[in-house]
Scaffold this motif. Sequence first.
Motif, PDB file in Angstrom:
ATOM      1  N   ARG A 424       0.837  -1.208   0.000  1.00  0.00           N
ATOM      2  CA  ARG A 424       0.000   0.000   0.000  1.00  0.00           C
ATOM      3  C   ARG A 424       0.867   1.252   0.000  1.00  0.00           C
ATOM      4  NH1 ARG A 424      -2.316  -0.820   4.406  1.00  0.00           N
ATOM      5  NH2 ARG A 424      -4.277  -1.761   3.693  1.00  0.00           N
ATOM      6  N   LYS A 425       1.931   1.237   0.807  1.00  0.00           N
ATOM      7  CA  LYS A 425       2.811   2.403   0.892  1.00  0.00           C
ATOM      8  C   LYS A 425       3.526   2.652  -0.431  1.00  0.00           C
ATOM      9  CE  LYS A 425       6.615   4.264   3.658  1.00  0.00           C
ATOM     10  NZ  LYS A 425       7.558   4.002   4.786  1.00  0.00           N
ATOM     11  N   ALA A 426       3.971   1.596  -1.107  1.00  0.00           N
ATOM     12  CA  ALA A 426       4.691   1.754  -2.377  1.00  0.00           C
ATOM     13  C   ALA A 426       3.773   2.295  -3.471  1.00  0.00           C
ATOM     14  CB  ALA A 426       5.289   0.412  -2.796  1.00  0.00           C
ATOM     15  N   VAL A 427       2.541   1.819  -3.505  1.00  0.00           N
ATOM     16  CA  VAL A 427       1.601   2.298  -4.541  1.00  0.00           C
ATOM     17  C   VAL A 427       1.251   3.757  -4.289  1.00  0.00           C
ATOM     18  CG1 VAL A 427      -0.713   1.995  -5.493  1.00  0.00           C
ATOM     19  CG2 VAL A 427       0.699   0.003  -5.004  1.00  0.00           C
ATOM     20  N   GLN A 428       1.067   4.130  -3.019  1.00  0.00           N
ATOM     21  CA  GLN A 428       0.714   5.518  -2.715  1.00  0.00           C
ATOM     22  C   GLN A 428       1.852   6.471  -3.060  1.00  0.00           C
ATOM     23  OE1 GLN A 428      -0.381   5.400   1.437  1.00  0.00           O
ATOM     24  NE2 GLN A 428      -2.493   4.679   0.996  1.00  0.00           N
ATOM     25  N   GLN A 429       3.098   6.026  -2.860  1.00  0.00           N
ATOM     26  CA  GLN A 429       4.230   6.899  -3.142  1.00  0.00           C
ATOM     27  C   GLN A 429       4.566   6.963  -4.635  1.00  0.00           C
ATOM     28  OE1 GLN A 429       7.426   5.401  -0.685  1.00  0.00           O
ATOM     29  NE2 GLN A 429       6.550   6.257   1.230  1.00  0.00           N
ATOM     30  N   SER A 430       4.068   6.035  -5.426  1.00  0.00           N
ATOM     31  CA  SER A 430       4.328   6.045  -6.867  1.00  0.00           C
ATOM     32  C   SER A 430       3.425   7.071  -7.552  1.00  0.00           C
ATOM     33  CB  SER A 430       4.088   4.652  -7.454  1.00  0.00           C
ATOM     34  OG  SER A 430       2.707   4.301  -7.358  1.00  0.00           O
ATOM     35  N   THR A 431       3.648   7.226  -8.836  1.00  0.00           N
ATOM     36  CA  THR A 431       2.847   8.175  -9.624  1.00  0.00           C
ATOM     37  C   THR A 431       1.662   7.515 -10.324  1.00  0.00           C
ATOM     38  OG1 THR A 431       4.325   7.818 -11.525  1.00  0.00           O
ATOM     39  CG2 THR A 431       4.839   9.659 -10.028  1.00  0.00           C
ATOM     40  N   GLU A 440      -7.561   0.137  -1.878  1.00  0.00           N
ATOM     41  CA  GLU A 440      -8.145  -0.839  -0.958  1.00  0.00           C
ATOM     42  C   GLU A 440      -8.870  -1.950  -1.718  1.00  0.00           C
ATOM     43  OE1 GLU A 440      -7.645  -1.037   2.186  1.00  0.00           O
ATOM     44  OE2 GLU A 440      -6.387   0.772   2.140  1.00  0.00           O
ATOM     45  N   GLU A 441      -9.521  -1.609  -2.828  1.00  0.00           N
ATOM     46  CA  GLU A 441     -10.178  -2.633  -3.641  1.00  0.00           C
ATOM     47  C   GLU A 441      -9.156  -3.598  -4.226  1.00  0.00           C
ATOM     48  OE1 GLU A 441     -12.897  -2.990  -7.754  1.00  0.00           O
ATOM     49  OE2 GLU A 441     -12.408  -1.012  -6.899  1.00  0.00           O
ATOM     50  N   LEU A 442      -8.011  -3.091  -4.681  1.00  0.00           N
ATOM     51  CA  LEU A 442      -6.973  -3.945  -5.240  1.00  0.00           C
ATOM     52  C   LEU A 442      -6.384  -4.858  -4.166  1.00  0.00           C
ATOM     53  CD1 LEU A 442      -5.155  -4.726  -7.614  1.00  0.00           C
ATOM     54  CD2 LEU A 442      -3.649  -2.819  -6.981  1.00  0.00           C
TER      55      LEU A 442
END
Length: 647
Positions: A424-431, A440-442
């Motif tokens: 979750r942290k990596a996806v949020q920090q990406s573009t 959350e669905e993923l």
Amino acid sequence: MEMHKMNEMNETCLTVDSLSLTDQDISPPVTPVNQQDNDEWDTDLEVEEVVRNSKKDLSIKELYLKACELVGVVPVSHFLHHLGSDKINLTHHGLGPLGTKSLAIALVTDMHTTTLDLADNYLLAEGAKYLVEMLRANFTIQHLNLSNNHLQSAGAECIAKLLLENISIKSLKLAGNGFIEDDAKYFSDALASNYRVKELDLSHNQFAGRGGDHLGQMLANNEGLETLNLSWNHLRMKGAVAFCAGLKVNMTLKYLDLSWNGFGNEGALALGEALKFNNTLLHLDLNNNRITNEGVAMFCKGLEANETLRVLQLEYNCLTVEGALALLHVVKSTPKSSLEEINISNVLVNENFVQLLELTCQEHPNLHVQYGGVGGFIAKKPPRRLDPMKVIQDYLDQRKLRLWDFFRNIDKDGTMRVSVTDFRKAVQQSTIPLDRFQIEELIQRLDRDRTGIVDYRGLADTRKQMMRDHRRQLRKVESRQKKEKQKSERILKTFQSAVEAVTPHSSLVMSPGGAKEDSSGPQHFSATPLSSWHHIIMSNSSRYSVTNLSSEHVHLPLIGSTTSPTTLAMHSYSQPNLQDHSVHYTPTKPTSAQGLLSIPSVGKDTYKLSPINPLTRSRPALNKVKVPKVKKKKKAKKQVEKKVQTK
């Protein structure tokens, strides 16, 4: 006593010959009503109260009274009081067949009445037969109302015979008579040769599929009808398409009422195609025809090319603000539009519609739109949330990355497994353009067992499932669009086939200017009725001449008899040619505005105008002169070569 009366009625056949209107042949006047037996004669009419203005009116009144006495019906006082006026209204008088018989006998020689209203009198087919026999001799009545009289199929056949023989009827109302599908063929065949009827009311009947086909044929062949009322029938689907095919080639109709028929979107599409070519219709009533916004959008394509329609009624259809806006956009974007009134009084509009209406009225000041009020809205579907896996895949495709590269940047240990928190942290920090709900669905799809771990295999399987769902959704959309396109093409194909079927082959003539192509594409069908060529092509039948028409003697009919007049004079009033100085040509040589139209054979390259034939005949002669010269030059060259060789 009763048997004596029945024998007297059967032996008595009322004709104009037996009840002549001359003084020496007139029958003895009927005895006053108050001297008759009350059980046998029940009426409040007294002969002394009848106003006798002229000798002729007196004879007609006595004729009617004598007919009522012999037929055994009660005289209608309203008829005698208004005898001699131009309009006689006998609606709801319960005449029945016998009452109609006595009335027909009196009207055979009437020269005053031009409008006869017999609506709701239960005439039946028998009463219609008596009226038809009367109208074979009476050429004064021009407006006839026989609505709600239970005429049914037999009555329709009688009325069709009337239209073939009578030349005075201009308005005919036949609403609510129980006409069925095949009865429309009677009117189609009769009105194909009758151009004097201007108004026809066939509302509240049972015309549907085959009826629409016959009525379309009627419109295609008729060259005189201006007002047609077909409301409250069952014209829909194929019947509506076939009817619109006839409307496409019609050249005279101005007022058309198709309300309460259930045309639907299919009929709206066919009507739009018809309006692209029809340039005479002024008033069109489509109230309550199950037309939706999609149907209005297809109908508007015809309005874009139409320049004559003035009034459009679209009340009580399944329209919203979107359909109303589509109508306004068409009027605003068509400078040559003649629309003056649009009725959508059951539609609630919004502020955008009101503003667009003000702008449209500046360009079309005569436009008046009736709407239900302001308060409507355009129903917008909530934006569909994109699949988060599809967003990630699109992100990787744009940057030409693999899914393994994306996961390896998250998996620092190389175990092919990461915790949910780290993912979750990596996806949020990406573009990657994902919001919190999509992330959350993923995660719920990747960690179905709630283990707190996301592995690469689960991510790859989720991508495969996403791609399968995406392809399935695309196939559904393509299939729906394909079905809609096939449906529209099928309707247009049926419409085109119906146009070719209802168009009479004898009325196809080539226009001197040739066929014109519209900006939207070439027209697949173009026909010009013979009515527009009447100044060029004239009929060679002598029975349509004015001299023959005026010199014929009219034989009065035998009312109530089983035999019908056999004189040919009664059949020559169908379409008289009123032009005295007409040039007659043989039917096999149609003419054009500039020269003869030669049609040697039917093929792709036929129907070509060749007004100057001598030029084409002179070309072979020129070629024959040039050929010998070429041969002489070749011979001269050969002789020179032989001389050189000998030397």
